[in-house]
Write an enzyme that holds these catalytic residues in place. Sequence first.
Site, PDB file in Angstrom:
ATOM      1  CB  SER A   1      -2.582  -2.086   8.992  1.00  0.00           C
ATOM      2  OG  SER A   1      -1.289  -2.401   8.489  1.00  0.00           O
TER       3      SER A   1
ATOM      4  N   GLY B   1      -4.576   1.757   2.068  1.00  0.00           N
ATOM      5  CA  GLY B   1      -3.689   1.213   1.049  1.00  0.00           C
ATOM      6  C   GLY B   1      -4.205  -0.126   0.555  1.00  0.00           C
ATOM      7  N   GLY B   2      -3.614  -1.201   1.033  1.00  0.00           N
ATOM      8  CA  GLY B   2      -3.919  -2.543   0.536  1.00  0.00           C
ATOM      9  C   GLY B   2      -5.415  -2.857   0.451  1.00  0.00           C
TER      10      GLY B   2
ATOM     11  N   GLY C   1       1.196  -1.170   5.655  1.00  0.00           N
ATOM     12  CA  GLY C   1       1.465  -2.418   4.951  1.00  0.00           C
ATOM     13  C   GLY C   1       1.976  -3.535   5.846  1.00  0.00           C
TER      14      GLY C   1
ATOM     15  CD  GLU D   1       4.334   3.288   0.571  1.00  0.00           C
ATOM     16  OE1 GLU D   1       3.784   3.604  -0.509  1.00  0.00           O
ATOM     17  OE2 GLU D   1       3.805   2.523   1.399  1.00  0.00           O
TER      18      GLU D   1
ATOM     19  CG  ASN E   1      -1.846   5.454  -1.744  1.00  0.00           C
ATOM     20  OD1 ASN E   1      -1.647   5.350  -2.960  1.00  0.00           O
ATOM     21  ND2 ASN E   1      -0.868   5.668  -0.881  1.00  0.00           N
ATOM     22  CD1 TRP E   2      -6.710   2.319  -5.199  1.00  0.00           C
ATOM     23  CD2 TRP E   2      -6.709   2.371  -7.442  1.00  0.00           C
ATOM     24  NE1 TRP E   2      -8.028   2.356  -5.624  1.00  0.00           N
ATOM     25  CE2 TRP E   2      -8.054   2.390  -6.994  1.00  0.00           C
ATOM     26  CE3 TRP E   2      -6.481   2.396  -8.814  1.00  0.00           C
ATOM     27  CZ2 TRP E   2      -9.148   2.439  -7.871  1.00  0.00           C
ATOM     28  CZ3 TRP E   2      -7.565   2.447  -9.695  1.00  0.00           C
ATOM     29  CH2 TRP E   2      -8.885   2.461  -9.221  1.00  0.00           C
ATOM     30  CE  LYS E   3       0.373   2.407   0.195  1.00  0.00           C
ATOM     31  NZ  LYS E   3       1.073   1.923   1.370  1.00  0.00           N
TER      32      LYS E   3
ATOM     33  CG  HIS F   1       2.455   7.825   1.215  1.00  0.00           C
ATOM     34  ND1 HIS F   1       3.330   6.789   1.434  1.00  0.00           N
ATOM     35  CD2 HIS F   1       1.220   7.359   1.537  1.00  0.00           C
ATOM     36  CE1 HIS F   1       2.644   5.735   1.860  1.00  0.00           C
ATOM     37  NE2 HIS F   1       1.359   6.058   1.924  1.00  0.00           N
TER      38      HIS F   1
ATOM     39  CD  GLU G   1      -0.970   6.967   5.228  1.00  0.00           C
ATOM     40  OE1 GLU G   1      -1.942   6.268   4.922  1.00  0.00           O
ATOM     41  OE2 GLU G   1       0.017   7.116   4.497  1.00  0.00           O
TER      42      GLU G   1
HETATM   43  P1  13P Z   1      -1.921   0.038   4.104  1.00  0.00           P
HETATM   44  O1  13P Z   1      -3.391   0.305   4.298  1.00  0.00           O
HETATM   45  O2  13P Z   1      -1.643  -0.978   3.039  1.00  0.00           O
HETATM   46  O3  13P Z   1      -1.245  -0.234   5.399  1.00  0.00           O
HETATM   47  O4  13P Z   1      -1.280   1.399   3.542  1.00  0.00           O
HETATM   48  C1  13P Z   1      -1.586   2.605   4.148  1.00  0.00           C
HETATM   49  C2  13P Z   1      -1.103   3.701   3.298  1.00  0.00           C
HETATM   50  O5  13P Z   1       0.092   3.899   3.124  1.00  0.00           O
HETATM   51  C3  13P Z   1      -2.100   4.553   2.630  1.00  0.00           C
HETATM   52  O6  13P Z   1      -1.521   5.683   2.075  1.00  0.00           O
END
Ligand code: 13P
Length: 253
Positions: free
Chosen positions: A212, A233-234, A173, A97, A9-11, A95, A167
């Site tokens: 994470s 994510g990251g 994050g 967010e 997930n590149w956000k 998600h 998640e």
């Molecule tokens: P991180 O891997 O940056 O913690 O993010 C997880 C995430 O929200 C994937 O959708």
Amino acid sequence: MRRPMVAGNWKMHGTRASNKLLVDELQQRMTDDWGIDVVVFPPYVYLTEVMRQVEGDSIAVGAQNVCAEGPGAFTGEVAAAMLADIGCTHVLVGHSERRRLYGEDDALVARKFAAVLAARMTPILCVGETLDERDANQTDAVVSRQLDAVLRMSGVKSLAKAIVAYEPVWAIGTGRNATPAQAQTVHAVLRSRIAAQDANIAGLLRILYGGSVKAANAAELFANPDVDGGLIGGASLSADEFERICAAAAVQP
Ligand code: 13P
């Protein structure tokens, strides 16, 4: 029996140039021998370009969000049919967010899930508790409530064409991942809740862990019997990290 999946997930990150570099590097590193599914989720505006770049190889491309409504007068929104039209195969729904920052509630997430299925794509339903909810021993109740909203609207059979991602909000994050035991416990809760309605579908459903995940902790998380890969994510923005996470998923029995 369940084919592992690693999803990136590149956000809201990237530029045309950085995406191209990242995908170039991923393509050099990916191998079909891993026996896993790999999907990346770029921002909407880059979907077509990334799809063009991965055409003919094994990386799939999905969207991070979708409108619950069909095409129509919804300024700024993107319909599931449009995502399917350009070649998206997967869509994230629910998600944290989106739930937290954009007020998406369980009912809206369930409608988005149904819209993705109706457009013949695979929804990845994200569920997870906040730290306060975990501290109040509400984790099972929260993820069950989030799952039940989808089960009520689309039925348990819909999960044959879907993926679930656990998640925990406090792990996203933050650099603080759930322990393998914490992840396994919640994944097992989700699977057994589904098994109560349909054991076969529960047994086939892939449940990803997100929060994470990095190269250093992926193997121990993925070693759990009910963890079928990760939603990253990251670390998905680094080809090196992402490759090592994929490799960790691939060694699963
Ligand atoms: P991180 O891997 O940056 O913690 O993010 C997880 C995430 O929200 C994937 O959708």
